[in-house]
Design a protein around this motif. Sequence first.
Motif, PDB file in Angstrom:
ATOM      1  N   VAL A 564       0.956  -1.335   0.048  1.00  0.00           N
ATOM      2  CA  VAL A 564      -0.149  -0.053  -0.053  1.00  0.00           C
ATOM      3  C   VAL A 564       0.679   1.063   0.076  1.00  0.00           C
ATOM      4  N   GLU A 565       2.103   1.528   0.801  1.00  0.00           N
ATOM      5  CA  GLU A 565       2.888   2.388   0.944  1.00  0.00           C
ATOM      6  C   GLU A 565       3.475   2.669  -0.487  1.00  0.00           C
ATOM      7  N   GLN A 566       3.858   1.723  -1.087  1.00  0.00           N
ATOM      8  CA  GLN A 566       4.502   1.617  -2.527  1.00  0.00           C
ATOM      9  C   GLN A 566       3.592   2.169  -3.647  1.00  0.00           C
ATOM     10  N   GLN A 567       2.145   1.835  -3.328  1.00  0.00           N
ATOM     11  CA  GLN A 567       1.302   2.597  -4.312  1.00  0.00           C
ATOM     12  C   GLN A 567       1.081   3.745  -4.249  1.00  0.00           C
ATOM     13  N   LYS A 568       1.195   4.260  -2.971  1.00  0.00           N
ATOM     14  CA  LYS A 568       0.972   5.718  -2.775  1.00  0.00           C
ATOM     15  C   LYS A 568       2.208   6.657  -3.320  1.00  0.00           C
ATOM     16  N   LEU A 569       3.377   6.013  -3.503  1.00  0.00           N
ATOM     17  CA  LEU A 569       4.429   6.507  -3.944  1.00  0.00           C
ATOM     18  C   LEU A 569       4.375   6.353  -5.558  1.00  0.00           C
ATOM     19  N   GLY A 570       3.655   5.590  -6.220  1.00  0.00           N
ATOM     20  CA  GLY A 570       3.282   5.664  -7.650  1.00  0.00           C
ATOM     21  C   GLY A 570       4.101   4.478  -8.126  1.00  0.00           C
ATOM     22  N   ASN A 571       4.396   3.339  -7.444  1.00  0.00           N
ATOM     23  CA  ASN A 571       4.643   1.958  -7.851  1.00  0.00           C
ATOM     24  C   ASN A 571       3.803   1.206  -7.847  1.00  0.00           C
ATOM     25  N   ASN A 572       3.228   0.545  -8.868  1.00  0.00           N
ATOM     26  CA  ASN A 572       2.115  -0.487  -8.932  1.00  0.00           C
ATOM     27  C   ASN A 572       2.363  -1.770  -8.702  1.00  0.00           C
ATOM     28  N   LEU A 573       3.257  -2.135  -7.961  1.00  0.00           N
ATOM     29  CA  LEU A 573       4.026  -3.571  -7.554  1.00  0.00           C
ATOM     30  C   LEU A 573       2.769  -4.169  -7.134  1.00  0.00           C
ATOM     31  N   LYS A 574       1.516  -3.407  -6.249  1.00  0.00           N
ATOM     32  CA  LYS A 574       0.528  -4.139  -5.320  1.00  0.00           C
ATOM     33  C   LYS A 574      -0.488  -4.754  -6.504  1.00  0.00           C
ATOM     34  N   VAL A 575      -0.341  -4.220  -7.661  1.00  0.00           N
ATOM     35  CA  VAL A 575      -1.190  -4.944  -8.599  1.00  0.00           C
ATOM     36  C   VAL A 575      -0.937  -6.295  -8.983  1.00  0.00           C
ATOM     37  N   THR A 576       0.237  -6.685  -8.920  1.00  0.00           N
ATOM     38  CA  THR A 576       0.722  -7.872  -9.024  1.00  0.00           C
ATOM     39  C   THR A 576       0.034  -8.891  -8.052  1.00  0.00           C
ATOM     40  N   PHE A 577      -0.170  -8.713  -6.879  1.00  0.00           N
ATOM     41  CA  PHE A 577      -0.889  -9.691  -5.739  1.00  0.00           C
ATOM     42  C   PHE A 577      -2.317  -9.480  -5.715  1.00  0.00           C
ATOM     43  N   ASP A 578      -3.022  -8.319  -6.152  1.00  0.00           N
ATOM     44  CA  ASP A 578      -4.530  -7.999  -5.907  1.00  0.00           C
ATOM     45  C   ASP A 578      -5.214  -8.917  -6.854  1.00  0.00           C
ATOM     46  N   PRO A 579      -6.334  -9.115  -6.491  1.00  0.00           N
ATOM     47  CA  PRO A 579      -7.330 -10.026  -7.306  1.00  0.00           C
ATOM     48  C   PRO A 579      -7.423  -9.195  -8.666  1.00  0.00           C
ATOM     49  N   GLN A 580      -7.521 -10.008  -9.863  1.00  0.00           N
ATOM     50  CA  GLN A 580      -7.649  -9.366 -10.937  1.00  0.00           C
ATOM     51  C   GLN A 580      -8.163 -10.096 -12.146  1.00  0.00           C
ATOM     52  N   PHE A 581      -8.539  -9.757 -13.101  1.00  0.00           N
ATOM     53  CA  PHE A 581      -8.980 -10.456 -14.376  1.00  0.00           C
ATOM     54  C   PHE A 581      -8.064  -9.691 -15.748  1.00  0.00           C
ATOM     55  N   VAL A 582      -7.568 -10.537 -16.427  1.00  0.00           N
ATOM     56  CA  VAL A 582      -6.695 -10.048 -17.344  1.00  0.00           C
ATOM     57  C   VAL A 582      -7.000 -10.949 -18.605  1.00  0.00           C
ATOM     58  N   SER A 583      -7.216 -10.216 -19.624  1.00  0.00           N
ATOM     59  CA  SER A 583      -7.567 -10.706 -20.748  1.00  0.00           C
ATOM     60  C   SER A 583      -6.823  -9.962 -22.132  1.00  0.00           C
ATOM     61  N   SER A 584      -6.486 -10.560 -23.230  1.00  0.00           N
ATOM     62  CA  SER A 584      -5.989  -9.740 -24.359  1.00  0.00           C
ATOM     63  C   SER A 584      -5.927 -10.678 -25.554  1.00  0.00           C
TER      64      SER A 584
END
Length: 853
Positions: A564-584
């Motif tokens: 969460v702290e890194q996300q506030k600083l502009g690093n989206n590393l948290k997205v790696t671990f959060d629930p998500q759906f990716v299609s391409s």
Amino acid sequence: MVLIINLSVLKTFLKYIPLLAFSMTIFSCSREIQLEKDQYLLSKIEFTGNEKVYNETLEDLIPLNQKPNTRPLGLPITPRVAFYNIGLNNFKPEKEKERMELFQARLSTLPSDFSGVVKTERIKQKLRKKINRSQENLDSGLKWFWRNLGEPQAIISESQIENTTNIIIKFLHDTGFKDAIATFSIDTLITNDKVKVTYRIHEGQVYTIDSVRFLIDDYRLDSVIRSNISETFLKPGSNFDIRLVEQEKLRIENLAKSNGYYNFLNQYIEHRADNETHSEKDFIEQKHGILELEINNPTGRKIHPYYRINEIVFKGFDPYQEASTISPDTTVLNGIKYITLNKRIPIRLLDKKVVSRPGQLYSLGKITETQRQIGLLNQFSFASSQVNPINEELLNLEYFAPMLEKYTLSTGPGINHIYNGGTGFLGFGIPATLTARNLSKRLEIFEAAGRVFFEGQPSPLDANTIKGSLEIGSNFTITYPNITFFGKDINKLTLKNPRSQFGAGFNYSEPFWGNRLNFKVNSNYSWQPALFTTIYLSVLDASLVNTNYNLRNEAGLQFYNSLVEQQKLGNNLKVTFDPQFVSSINMSYIFNNQSPQKPYSSSRFLRIFGESGGTIQNFFKNKDRINLIETLFPLRQDFNSPDTVRAYFRFVKVNFDYRRYFNISPNSSFAYRINIGITNPYGKNKSLPYEKNFFAGGSNSVRAWSPRSLGVGSARPDTAAGNVIPQPGDILLEGSFEYRKKVARLFGDIQLATFIDYGNVWKWYQIETESKINKANFAMDRFYKEFAVGTGFGIRYDLTYFLFRFDWGIKIIDPSRNPGDRFVLDNFSLRKDPVTGTKPYGLQFNLGIGYPF
């Protein structure tokens, strides 16, 4: 007088005493060698005077028994000679003779009639092998192990040197240097009483080809050769080189055999030099002329025999191996007789891979292509052919292709080792793969793979933390050897190695911070429109990730808070671990004419990749949520799952990767790479799935920086617990220049390399934080000032099948520093910073498998 002893120095000295003693023992092992008249102990060989012919080319002409002993990395030591002498000194012929007699006695006790007893025959084969090995040991005077590990002292005679000089002269004459001369000298070295042999070369002016003239009486063969003249190896201006002439003869032979001339051989082709005046004197004076290739007819004939195919038989079994008691099944399709031992083989699909047809001209090229197409199916153990001439006009053609086993199972213990920041973790588990072939009689391959592992997982926020994680996964794929459109095969792609692959899988893990479940489905297609070109198309590549953070655990809570702290600083590393759906949907075009067998040859590589992520969401009213996904896979609503909103992404991505390789000499090359990538995360969250980001730094990027630590832009890299964490970017610009050279050989090629790397990553959008505003985003007026630059050197150990790479990078320009203070080569030091305990401008070590590009 007071003697002061530094204890650390003393400990170091004592530590290396055993190694020093061992080295002295090894390299002092020697034997006195009785030399005959005109024989010398050889130390080294040199070439002088050659300007156009490479030393490496001349070295290949030296017979193996006249080459100097192996010197690792060019050092003045010959350990293989020492090992050889150890074997000689410790060999006991009486004992070896007793062993051989024992093997012979055991062999004589076995029955001579062993029909039907396979085990007895195997025992006999092993005993015969041991007897032969003992005889070789007695003949050579040392064991097999020492013969292969070591090598005898190089000895050379003056007569051998004279013969080699004549070989060099002949080679020079055959390659266009027809006035070349070569001499030699033998010089005794003061240091070790061995000799240095120097071959002095005078190349003279090279003889060149003005034009090539074909003399062919067979009118049909003449038409075939002239219609393919653009493929000739002999070009005006090239040397009168016998190697090119032999290549041209083989080309003509293959061309003729692919156009009906089954019996044609390159021995029918004669070559000679000529000129307009037909004067040898003029040819010698002018140093250029006409190369004539005359194709003679068979004795007593005016033309070469010309064949057509009378009958084609395809046998889906090995007639010499498989049982003849099974009743074969015969099917005739398009004039080809297919004979199989069962009805599993889909004849209509197989027939599309057979290029030859009855009534056609005999063609070696079509036979070779048919065997290649059959091999690409991965359904047959091998594919071979046999030609049976009937008369001088017709022949029969047979193909043999025994099928592989319908089911195969592969498994075994799996071990992996994770190393991160000085900490290691040895993981273990069991992987297993079941392969089933042709289940639905469409020549498809079905694979079911499963794995259960307990392996190390490094924390991206702490370089010194690796903890065990349970991993359970399974993947299912089915691959068809064709591409269909609305149920119909695209016939134009039949011979382009088409593939249709459909897959699904899941992976469950329990890292220290919680648990994670990942489902994945994909639909991929590929084909090869040309020899060096491959196209990949994925119309569906989707993954669903459900994550549960263990916030009741101190380590899990601390990990989550750090994200969460890194996300506030502009690093989206948290997205790696959060629930998500990716299609391409994505597509790749690859051109690659590199040859693994010729690592120093000139070649090119180009990869163009395009991807559209979340495309289907653009057709929904709510573009940031798919209700069907939320209904089928709802997120947990409790303390352990603070992130109750699944992330969806929309983005476009383009990547251009170009590499060029230039041959400099037989053992050296120069290469460069340009890698450009752009992504635009246009979704509401302005973010990318972690694996879709670009990263810079590491063994295949800018090697002066650790993996994924470079960037973004001129902003200082994000850190956690004092360690630099991955720096994801939306835009990538990087490149490399590298010189590679083979310097030695020790069971494989040892290469040295020097390189310069440059590059960086940037964000597409502005990041509104104090440390990154107007630094992390890409801007035309400053991006060229934000390139990181590094240099370094490397060692590569090429074992043909594997290449181990060791690179050391040094930073030259660090864009994270203030403008005007970015040149950091002056700060290079191998000492650790007394405050941070790190080496920010020391050597950055990189270990890799294969070339960096």
